[in-house]
Design an enzyme around this catalytic site. Structure first.
Site, PDB file in Angstrom:
ATOM      1  N   GLU A 113       0.852  -1.189   0.000  1.00 14.01           N
ATOM      2  CA  GLU A 113       0.000   0.000   0.000  1.00 14.01           C
ATOM      3  C   GLU A 113       0.890   1.243   0.000  1.00 14.01           C
ATOM      4  O   GLU A 113       1.999   1.233   0.549  1.00 14.01           O
ATOM      5  CB  GLU A 113      -0.880   0.005   1.266  1.00 14.01           C
ATOM      6  CG  GLU A 113      -1.739   1.268   1.377  1.00 14.01           C
ATOM      7  CD  GLU A 113      -2.869   1.178   2.398  1.00 14.01           C
ATOM      8  OE1 GLU A 113      -2.957   0.177   3.121  1.00 14.01           O
ATOM      9  OE2 GLU A 113      -3.672   2.131   2.451  1.00 14.01           O
ATOM     10  N   ASN A 125      -6.755   1.665   2.643  1.00 10.05           N
ATOM     11  CA  ASN A 125      -7.471   2.930   2.806  1.00 10.05           C
ATOM     12  C   ASN A 125      -7.002   3.968   1.788  1.00 10.05           C
ATOM     13  O   ASN A 125      -7.771   4.831   1.358  1.00 10.05           O
ATOM     14  CB  ASN A 125      -7.270   3.473   4.220  1.00 10.05           C
ATOM     15  CG  ASN A 125      -7.892   2.571   5.277  1.00 10.05           C
ATOM     16  OD1 ASN A 125      -8.707   1.707   4.959  1.00 10.05           O
ATOM     17  ND2 ASN A 125      -7.510   2.754   6.523  1.00 10.05           N
ATOM     18  N   ASN A 146     -12.128  -0.748  -1.124  1.00  9.34           N
ATOM     19  CA  ASN A 146     -11.527  -1.229   0.123  1.00  9.34           C
ATOM     20  C   ASN A 146     -12.340  -0.781   1.330  1.00  9.34           C
ATOM     21  O   ASN A 146     -12.673   0.409   1.455  1.00  9.34           O
ATOM     22  CB  ASN A 146     -10.103  -0.672   0.258  1.00  9.34           C
ATOM     23  CG  ASN A 146      -9.436  -1.075   1.563  1.00  9.34           C
ATOM     24  OD1 ASN A 146      -9.076  -2.238   1.723  1.00  9.34           O
ATOM     25  ND2 ASN A 146      -9.285  -0.143   2.496  1.00  9.34           N
ATOM     26  N   GLU A 147     -12.690  -1.695   2.194  1.00 10.89           N
ATOM     27  CA  GLU A 147     -13.298  -1.418   3.519  1.00 10.89           C
ATOM     28  C   GLU A 147     -14.332  -0.288   3.484  1.00 10.89           C
ATOM     29  O   GLU A 147     -14.292   0.629   4.322  1.00 10.89           O
ATOM     30  CB  GLU A 147     -12.197  -1.112   4.547  1.00 10.89           C
ATOM     31  CG  GLU A 147     -11.324  -2.315   4.833  1.00 10.89           C
ATOM     32  CD  GLU A 147     -10.383  -2.169   6.030  1.00 10.89           C
ATOM     33  OE1 GLU A 147     -10.231  -1.050   6.547  1.00 10.89           O
ATOM     34  OE2 GLU A 147      -9.798  -3.188   6.425  1.00 10.89           O
ATOM     35  N   TYR A 198      -7.195  -8.408  11.827  1.00 12.39           N
ATOM     36  CA  TYR A 198      -5.913  -8.156  12.500  1.00 12.39           C
ATOM     37  C   TYR A 198      -6.064  -8.563  13.956  1.00 12.39           C
ATOM     38  O   TYR A 198      -7.117  -8.343  14.555  1.00 12.39           O
ATOM     39  CB  TYR A 198      -5.540  -6.676  12.409  1.00 12.39           C
ATOM     40  CG  TYR A 198      -5.238  -6.215  10.998  1.00 12.39           C
ATOM     41  CD1 TYR A 198      -4.022  -6.517  10.401  1.00 12.39           C
ATOM     42  CD2 TYR A 198      -6.172  -5.480  10.268  1.00 12.39           C
ATOM     43  CE1 TYR A 198      -3.735  -6.094   9.097  1.00 12.39           C
ATOM     44  CE2 TYR A 198      -5.900  -5.049   8.968  1.00 12.39           C
ATOM     45  CZ  TYR A 198      -4.671  -5.356   8.395  1.00 12.39           C
ATOM     46  OH  TYR A 198      -4.394  -4.939   7.117  1.00 12.39           O
ATOM     47  N   GLU A 226      -6.595  -9.031   3.671  1.00 10.59           N
ATOM     48  CA  GLU A 226      -5.759  -8.378   4.685  1.00 10.59           C
ATOM     49  C   GLU A 226      -5.836  -9.222   5.940  1.00 10.59           C
ATOM     50  O   GLU A 226      -6.929  -9.427   6.485  1.00 10.59           O
ATOM     51  CB  GLU A 226      -6.238  -6.947   4.996  1.00 10.59           C
ATOM     52  CG  GLU A 226      -5.882  -5.934   3.945  1.00 10.59           C
ATOM     53  CD  GLU A 226      -6.229  -4.507   4.355  1.00 10.59           C
ATOM     54  OE1 GLU A 226      -6.081  -4.150   5.542  1.00 10.59           O
ATOM     55  OE2 GLU A 226      -6.663  -3.751   3.467  1.00 10.59           O
ATOM     56  N   GLN A 247       1.369  -6.008   5.767  1.00  8.89           N
ATOM     57  CA  GLN A 247       1.719  -5.682   4.389  1.00  8.89           C
ATOM     58  C   GLN A 247       3.070  -6.327   4.112  1.00  8.89           C
ATOM     59  O   GLN A 247       3.510  -7.145   4.903  1.00  8.89           O
ATOM     60  CB  GLN A 247       1.736  -4.173   4.203  1.00  8.89           C
ATOM     61  CG  GLN A 247       0.359  -3.544   4.487  1.00  8.89           C
ATOM     62  CD  GLN A 247       0.271  -2.044   4.164  1.00  8.89           C
ATOM     63  OE1 GLN A 247       1.169  -1.423   3.662  1.00  8.89           O
ATOM     64  NE2 GLN A 247      -0.889  -1.452   4.511  1.00  8.89           N
TER      65      GLN A 247
HETATM   66  O1  AHR Z   1      -3.126  -2.514   6.255  1.00  5.40           O
HETATM   67  C1  AHR Z   1      -3.367  -1.308   6.917  1.00  5.40           C
HETATM   68  C2  AHR Z   1      -4.800  -0.816   6.740  1.00  5.40           C
HETATM   69  O2  AHR Z   1      -5.659  -1.663   7.453  1.00  5.40           O
HETATM   70  C3  AHR Z   1      -5.361  -0.805   5.346  1.00  5.40           C
HETATM   71  O3  AHR Z   1      -5.057   0.348   4.647  1.00  5.40           O
HETATM   72  C4  AHR Z   1      -6.837  -0.871   5.586  1.00  5.40           C
HETATM   73  O4  AHR Z   1      -7.521  -1.472   4.521  1.00  5.40           O
HETATM   74  C5  AHR Z   1      -6.960  -1.628   6.899  1.00  5.40           C
HETATM   75  O5  AHR Z   1      -7.822  -1.013   7.770  1.00  5.40           O
END
Ligand code: AHR
Length: 511
Positions: free
Chosen positions: A27, A72, A172-173, A244, A292, A354
């Site tokens: 990213e 993001n 994305n999101e 996450y 992700e 990432q």
């Molecule tokens: O990977 C970091 C961020 O986490 C990404 O930009 C977003 O998609 C997620 O919230």
């Protein structure tokens, strides 16, 4: 000592290993691109500014597919800013990460880098501030051979051949209140449907990922996927998942069991997808892109130098979420990869987030070295050895008590069988902080077997579960030989050290 008995059988398989399961993510965030994969002027940079030291580590890590350019970031990104002569590219404010984007690195540079790294591209389009036309134009720019405005512009910009990008994310999101141009499920479902149609009109061979929930805790989780797919089921090929995890309040046991949550999250999304399929009388199957996932210390680590979420002040490539990973994190990452393999019949794509510096297996310093974090190792070994068929395991393990998930198996595992090359790969985590585990793997029906290699990642001598690889001590945590692995009477016998992740490769007698 705890015990674990795993039974595998050549007839009990989950499916073929989807090689896109070992994806990563680049990213425009923090120092992932700038001073990560790209740093003109660095002593190791090639003529295009790609860091050769980082590239070598990427190749060793072995991702198969890399998502780009966000995240993001993509929800405010104008892709045209990143093509054409570099000196004419505009500098912009990136509102997602409060950063100045120079646009020195863009689509052509990423395509070149991906070729060098030998990875497939997974390109995301902006459905935050933009819509159908800009996404459609990008597919025409990237994939149409020539003779139209956008394809000829690509040629003018130096790429005579189409980029032929097959895999695309529809934003994305967009369920997240933090997202630039966030949407309701209704709004996004319709936009995804219409954008997908227009993109496939340009290139019917592309595969599309619709945005799922940003995480399992979102208040709209479940209903978001249901609504989006009710609109777009026929037009899309995958729905995304993001997750996450981090250790909270020193509760290592629950953290080591987070793959239980990942398993349940995946099962929930599969159930929702299949409910829409049944209600809509669809025949095709929509699968999952877990695009992700990782350990990310979202709370508790913020310092002046290492702010989380957004940068302070407007700067180019600030240091953002450069989490340092320890032994415990590596074992947890191993179990996440096991979870993805266990669901390989429905999770067809996955991207660790990432690749470099930003919550990443690889770290680099501007003008300085690049090195492997602890979490590099389970990813690298599984990406390299998980081939052929995923075996369905029967695990009978000592239980371990956790606050969040109750009793869980102390040993977590996944295994693959590469019939063509006559190998079985066993991936094994021991979640106990204190006890070794006495392991038996019954290899029913898989023929005479010998141990080709056995390696383990565990707490290094003189260290503790929190030791990590850092710039001044880059190889503290890594793989060492796992001694004493034997095959006796058709069963593998091994002792897994406390808090460890192991990989055992077996040679089988070919049928
Ligand atoms: O990977 C970091 C961020 O986490 C990404 O930009 C977003 O998609 C997620 O919230």
């Amino acid at each position: 000592m705890t015990t674990a008995r795993i039974t595998i059988d050549r007839d009990f398989t989950i499916g073929d290993v989807p090689r896109r399961l070992f994806g990563s993510f680049v990213e425009h965030m923090g120092r992932c691109v700038y001073t990560g994969i790209y740093e003109p002027g660095h002593p190791q940079a090639d003529a295009r500014g790609f860091r050769k030291d980082v590239l070598a580590l990427v190749k060793e890590l072995g991702p198969t597919v890399v998502r780009y350019p966000g995240g993001n970031f993509v929800s405010g990104y104008l892709w045209e800013d990143g093509v054409g002569p570099v000196e004419k590219r505009p500098r912009r404010l990136d509102g997602a990460w409060h950063t100045i984007e120079s646009n020195a690195f863009g689509l052509h540079e990423f395509v070149e880098w991906a070729k060098e790294a030998d990875v497939e591209i997974m390109e995301a389009v902006n459905l935050g501030t933009r819509g159908v036309e800009e996404a459609r134009a990008l597919v025409e720019y990237a994939n149409h051979p020539s003779g139209t405005y956008w394809s000829d512009l690509r040629r003018t910009n130096g790429a005579a051949d189409p980029f032929d990008i097959k895999l695309w994310c529809l934003g994305n999101e967009l369920d997240g209140p933090w997202q630039i141009g966030g949407k309701t499920a209704q709004e996004y479902g319709r936009l995804a449907q219409e954008t997908a149609k227009a993109m496939k009109f340009v290139d019917p061979s592309i595969e599309l990922v619709a945005v799922g929930s940003s995480n399992r805790q979102m208040p709209t989780f479940g209903s978001w996927e249901h609504t989006v797919l009710t609109h777009a089921y026929d037009e899309v090929d995958y729905i995304s998942m993001h997750a996450y995890y981090q250790e909270h309040d020193g509760d290592a046991a629950s953290f080591l069991a987070e793959a239980v949550d990942m398993d349940a999250f995946i099962d929930g999304v599969i159930a929702t997808v299949d409910a829409v399929k049944a209600a809509g009388k669809h025949t095709k199957q929509v699968d999952i892109s877990f695009d992700e996932w990782n350990v990310w210390y979202q709370s508790g680590l913020e310092t002046e130098d290492q702010p989380h979420q957004v940068a302070k002040g407007w700067r180019e490539y600030p240091r953002l979420i450069e989490d340092t990973y320890n032994v415990t994190d590596a074992v947890v990452v191993g179990t996440f990869l096991h979870s993805l393999l266990r669901h390989g019949d429905r999770v067809k794509i996955a991207n660790q987030a990432q690749l470099v510096n930003v919550i990443a297996p690889i770290r680099s310093e501007q003008g300085g070295p690049a090195w492997r974090q602890s979490i590099f190792w389970p990813f690298a070994r599984i990406a390299s050895h998980a081939r052929g068929r995923i075996l369905r395991l029967a695990i009978d393990s000592t239980q371990m008590a956790t606050k969040r998930y109750g009793d869980v198996d102390v040993v977590d595992a996944a295994a693959t069988w590469d019939e063509e090359n006559g190998t079985i790969a066993l991936f094994l985590a021991n979640r106990s902080l204190t006890d070794a585990s006495d392991l038996t793997v019954d290899l029913r029906g898989l023929g005479a077997t010998t141990v080709r290699s056995a390696e383990v990642l565990t707490v290094p001598e003189g260290g503790d579960r929190l030791v990590a690889n850092v710039v001044d001590d880059q190889d503290r945590v890594g793989l060492t030989p796992l001694r004493g692995v034997d095959v006796v009477d058709g069963a593998v016998r091994a002792t897994l050290p406390p808090l460890s992740w192991s990989v055992v490769i077996l040679d089988t007698a070919r049928a």
